[in-house]
Design a protein around this motif. Sequence first.
Motif, PDB file in Angstrom:
ATOM      1  N   ALA A  97      43.317  43.975  43.864  1.00  0.00           N
ATOM      2  CA  ALA A  97      43.267  45.335  44.412  1.00  0.00           C
ATOM      3  C   ALA A  97      44.448  46.145  43.877  1.00  0.00           C
ATOM      4  O   ALA A  97      44.294  47.282  43.431  1.00  0.00           O
ATOM      5  CB  ALA A  97      43.280  45.292  45.933  1.00  0.00           C
ATOM      6  N   ALA A  98      45.644  45.537  43.885  1.00  0.00           N
ATOM      7  CA  ALA A  98      46.852  46.251  43.445  1.00  0.00           C
ATOM      8  C   ALA A  98      46.748  46.670  41.977  1.00  0.00           C
ATOM      9  O   ALA A  98      47.239  47.719  41.584  1.00  0.00           O
ATOM     10  CB  ALA A  98      48.085  45.360  43.651  1.00  0.00           C
ATOM     11  N   HIS A  99      46.096  45.851  41.159  1.00  0.00           N
ATOM     12  CA  HIS A  99      45.990  46.148  39.731  1.00  0.00           C
ATOM     13  C   HIS A  99      44.604  46.700  39.359  1.00  0.00           C
ATOM     14  O   HIS A  99      44.286  46.794  38.175  1.00  0.00           O
ATOM     15  CB  HIS A  99      46.292  44.898  38.902  1.00  0.00           C
ATOM     16  CG  HIS A  99      47.717  44.435  39.060  1.00  0.00           C
ATOM     17  ND1 HIS A  99      48.748  44.879  38.265  1.00  0.00           N
ATOM     18  CD2 HIS A  99      48.289  43.594  39.964  1.00  0.00           C
ATOM     19  CE1 HIS A  99      49.875  44.306  38.647  1.00  0.00           C
ATOM     20  NE2 HIS A  99      49.629  43.518  39.681  1.00  0.00           N
ATOM     21  N   ALA A 100      43.760  47.002  40.379  1.00  0.00           N
ATOM     22  CA  ALA A 100      42.414  47.562  40.157  1.00  0.00           C
ATOM     23  C   ALA A 100      41.594  46.707  39.203  1.00  0.00           C
ATOM     24  O   ALA A 100      40.930  47.193  38.301  1.00  0.00           O
ATOM     25  CB  ALA A 100      42.495  49.014  39.650  1.00  0.00           C
ATOM     26  N   ARG A 101      41.676  45.387  39.383  1.00  0.00           N
ATOM     27  CA  ARG A 101      40.930  44.475  38.519  1.00  0.00           C
ATOM     28  C   ARG A 101      39.583  44.139  39.150  1.00  0.00           C
ATOM     29  O   ARG A 101      39.443  44.137  40.370  1.00  0.00           O
ATOM     30  CB  ARG A 101      41.743  43.192  38.299  1.00  0.00           C
ATOM     31  CG  ARG A 101      42.930  43.409  37.385  1.00  0.00           C
ATOM     32  CD  ARG A 101      43.599  42.092  37.008  1.00  0.00           C
ATOM     33  NE  ARG A 101      44.204  41.448  38.148  1.00  0.00           N
ATOM     34  CZ  ARG A 101      45.456  40.995  38.162  1.00  0.00           C
ATOM     35  NH1 ARG A 101      46.234  41.136  37.109  1.00  0.00           N
ATOM     36  NH2 ARG A 101      45.926  40.390  39.217  1.00  0.00           N
ATOM     37  N   VAL A 130      35.242  33.069  41.004  1.00  0.00           N
ATOM     38  CA  VAL A 130      34.796  33.572  42.309  1.00  0.00           C
ATOM     39  C   VAL A 130      35.688  33.000  43.416  1.00  0.00           C
ATOM     40  O   VAL A 130      36.117  33.727  44.325  1.00  0.00           O
ATOM     41  CB  VAL A 130      33.307  33.212  42.551  1.00  0.00           C
ATOM     42  CG1 VAL A 130      32.897  33.596  43.969  1.00  0.00           C
ATOM     43  CG2 VAL A 130      32.418  33.918  41.533  1.00  0.00           C
ATOM     44  N   ALA A 131      35.997  31.701  43.320  1.00  0.00           N
ATOM     45  CA  ALA A 131      36.871  31.086  44.325  1.00  0.00           C
ATOM     46  C   ALA A 131      38.254  31.732  44.308  1.00  0.00           C
ATOM     47  O   ALA A 131      38.861  31.975  45.363  1.00  0.00           O
ATOM     48  CB  ALA A 131      36.988  29.582  44.059  1.00  0.00           C
ATOM     49  N   ASP A 132      38.741  32.043  43.114  1.00  0.00           N
ATOM     50  CA  ASP A 132      40.055  32.674  42.988  1.00  0.00           C
ATOM     51  C   ASP A 132      40.010  34.093  43.557  1.00  0.00           C
ATOM     52  O   ASP A 132      40.967  34.538  44.195  1.00  0.00           O
ATOM     53  CB  ASP A 132      40.467  32.705  41.512  1.00  0.00           C
ATOM     54  CG  ASP A 132      41.973  32.864  41.331  1.00  0.00           C
ATOM     55  OD1 ASP A 132      42.721  32.104  41.979  1.00  0.00           O
ATOM     56  OD2 ASP A 132      42.388  33.749  40.567  1.00  0.00           O
ATOM     57  N   ASP A 133      38.900  34.785  43.336  1.00  0.00           N
ATOM     58  CA  ASP A 133      38.740  36.119  43.903  1.00  0.00           C
ATOM     59  C   ASP A 133      38.742  36.051  45.429  1.00  0.00           C
ATOM     60  O   ASP A 133      39.356  36.893  46.102  1.00  0.00           O
ATOM     61  CB  ASP A 133      37.428  36.752  43.425  1.00  0.00           C
ATOM     62  CG  ASP A 133      37.489  37.174  41.957  1.00  0.00           C
ATOM     63  OD1 ASP A 133      38.571  37.071  41.335  1.00  0.00           O
ATOM     64  OD2 ASP A 133      36.451  37.612  41.431  1.00  0.00           O
ATOM     65  N   LEU A 134      38.054  35.053  45.971  1.00  0.00           N
ATOM     66  CA  LEU A 134      38.049  34.865  47.430  1.00  0.00           C
ATOM     67  C   LEU A 134      39.467  34.592  47.924  1.00  0.00           C
ATOM     68  O   LEU A 134      39.905  35.141  48.936  1.00  0.00           O
ATOM     69  CB  LEU A 134      37.121  33.695  47.811  1.00  0.00           C
ATOM     70  CG  LEU A 134      35.618  34.034  47.828  1.00  0.00           C
ATOM     71  CD1 LEU A 134      34.768  32.767  47.728  1.00  0.00           C
ATOM     72  CD2 LEU A 134      35.251  34.803  49.113  1.00  0.00           C
ATOM     73  N   THR A 181      34.958  42.205  46.072  1.00  0.00           N
ATOM     74  CA  THR A 181      34.724  43.648  46.102  1.00  0.00           C
ATOM     75  C   THR A 181      33.268  43.942  45.749  1.00  0.00           C
ATOM     76  O   THR A 181      32.619  44.789  46.365  1.00  0.00           O
ATOM     77  CB  THR A 181      35.632  44.348  45.055  1.00  0.00           C
ATOM     78  OG1 THR A 181      36.926  43.745  45.096  1.00  0.00           O
ATOM     79  CG2 THR A 181      35.746  45.842  45.334  1.00  0.00           C
ATOM     80  N   ALA A 182      32.737  43.223  44.761  1.00  0.00           N
ATOM     81  CA  ALA A 182      31.386  43.496  44.282  1.00  0.00           C
ATOM     82  C   ALA A 182      30.305  42.968  45.219  1.00  0.00           C
ATOM     83  O   ALA A 182      29.282  43.621  45.419  1.00  0.00           O
ATOM     84  CB  ALA A 182      31.200  42.884  42.889  1.00  0.00           C
ATOM     85  N   LEU A 183      30.515  41.790  45.817  1.00  0.00           N
ATOM     86  CA  LEU A 183      29.436  41.108  46.552  1.00  0.00           C
ATOM     87  C   LEU A 183      29.717  40.942  48.040  1.00  0.00           C
ATOM     88  O   LEU A 183      28.824  40.515  48.783  1.00  0.00           O
ATOM     89  CB  LEU A 183      29.218  39.697  45.952  1.00  0.00           C
ATOM     90  CG  LEU A 183      28.939  39.595  44.450  1.00  0.00           C
ATOM     91  CD1 LEU A 183      28.977  38.145  43.994  1.00  0.00           C
ATOM     92  CD2 LEU A 183      27.578  40.209  44.118  1.00  0.00           C
ATOM     93  N   GLY A 184      30.904  41.237  48.499  1.00  0.00           N
ATOM     94  CA  GLY A 184      31.289  40.910  49.872  1.00  0.00           C
ATOM     95  C   GLY A 184      31.621  39.427  49.978  1.00  0.00           C
ATOM     96  O   GLY A 184      31.288  38.641  49.078  1.00  0.00           O
ATOM     97  N   VAL A 185      32.249  39.024  51.087  1.00  0.00           N
ATOM     98  CA  VAL A 185      32.667  37.627  51.239  1.00  0.00           C
ATOM     99  C   VAL A 185      31.454  36.696  51.251  1.00  0.00           C
ATOM    100  O   VAL A 185      31.413  35.692  50.529  1.00  0.00           O
ATOM    101  CB  VAL A 185      33.519  37.433  52.508  1.00  0.00           C
ATOM    102  CG1 VAL A 185      33.760  35.944  52.770  1.00  0.00           C
ATOM    103  CG2 VAL A 185      34.850  38.155  52.376  1.00  0.00           C
ATOM    104  N   GLY A 186      30.446  37.022  52.049  1.00  0.00           N
ATOM    105  CA  GLY A 186      29.250  36.167  52.135  1.00  0.00           C
ATOM    106  C   GLY A 186      28.551  36.042  50.799  1.00  0.00           C
ATOM    107  O   GLY A 186      28.165  34.940  50.379  1.00  0.00           O
TER     108      GLY A 186
END
Lengths: 289, 289
Positions: free
Chosen positions: A228-232, A206-210, A237-242
Amino acid sequence: METGSRIDAALDAAIRRAEGPDAPPKLAAALRHAVFPGGGRVRPKLLLAVAGACGDPAPTLSDSAAAALELLHCASLVHDDMPCFDDAPTRRGRPSVHAAFGEPLALLAGDALIVAAFETVARAAPADAQAAAALTLILARAVGMPHGITAGQAWESEARIDVAAYHRAKTGALFIAATTAGAVAAGRDPAPWRTVGAKLGEAYQVADDLADALADEKALGKPTGQDAAHARPNAVTALGVGGAVARLEALIAEAAGAIPPCPGAGALRDLVFLQAKRLAPKDLVQHVA
Amino acid sequence: METGSRIDAALDAAIRRAEGPDAPPKLAAALRHAVFPGGGRVRPKLLLAVAGACGDPAPTLSDSAAAALELLHCASLVHDDMPCFDDAPTRRGRPSVHAAFGEPLALLAGDALIVAAFETVARAAPADAQAAAALTLILARAVGMPHGITAGQAWESEARIDVAAYHRAKTGALFIAATTAGAVAAGRDPAPWRTVGAKLGEAYQVADDLADALADEKALGKPTGQDAAHARPNAVTALGVGGAVARLEALIAEAAGAIPPCPGAGALRDLVFLQAKRLAPKDLVQHVA
């Protein structure tokens, strides 16, 4: 010795063996480039923290396991950066291995690092051969098929992706290896440490996604916006930043709560929360690699 | 059980573990494609022949070592065939792994096979953990840096190639691993078996050079003329066909003469000469893979 120094000393010993006499010079240089200077050494530090919480009675074993785990992580970064995957020109603020040495040597460097990892553990066998074999199986499970990081990466080639299996394999596996190997290196039952590793792995993901969604490319030292570039799949994307930040905090609390009774359980819990603060988005940039 | 069947059974067990539940299906298929149907299984057969000549008291160990050696060989073929090296579209008469599954899965398949090899040896630790560790070190030396097949391949990226080091690493290392691991799996001192492996490795390299220079591409099941195309050292270029055949015969005789005293030394010598006949150019095509 402080854990960071122990890890770097064990890694340096492994790379010096690989650089040994009569080695092809460019591949030797590529191996050192892939491993030094390191990123956060997050996984081997976690391994040594768990071993330490369990008393760390055999530092030869725990140092070897920590170095092997980091060598496997570095190998995966070298191969993941290659043109047929992320095609990333930079890593840790420097050219990636294939950018610096070309594709053939990057491919070979990853292979040689995987081999060096298993060699490093086998060299600790005189301390306890059964433990060395158990550590080898933990590491193999974390990186091999069907559930390790090679499997995680391979999900990206499937038309229908199993997102849970993908994340468990791609990130969780090495964290589970870190906690369970730390326990085994200290002569403890690894089973109760699986949840701790799994939760920390999810938190790190999750931290890496952020970081991928928010951080500045130059400061992070590697390309951002890759998911985003690789549609991973990506938690932001799923939960929003908060939502992603809340999830990160919940996972850290669950990890700390799952730490089994051991001499250093309290100190390890403190360390987990401290590490979590570092992973929080406000100064994410300096601590993810 | 006949050695070919023992090897295939041990390889099948390793691949079935890798294919286990929830594995990404394409990578699982790529692993099986890389290993079955096999080529000559020359190296694991040699390993079991040496173990057998030494009495083979622990078949669990020798089977595991034989399978691991072949998995490492298959991994090297998968990576060597990739576009950044030989760019070979075929192997053993079928599409190479990257031709069939794409570059990302070929890269991952090679990685996963290396991991499966070391896992296979570690799983034999209950039989004798110290021997399993010793076998791991023999295999790591054969494939890793500074003297294994990754090093051999890396010499091709150097402006000044050390031809002796190149051949020792690229071909000899796996043959030395075969003979020394066979001895260790049978509880014997590996040291006297090094020369046997080194001479057989050199002989095999000369035979392979003859095949590359002379054989028919379709019958061989892989592209020929690769050494000339890649400007690689080749015994036929250096010695001519007659000279290369004479060198092959001399190396086989030296290998047979170096076999140390052991219960099955006579039978092993016979086997080496029999194998040499098969490697001779007249029916080279059916026995090189």
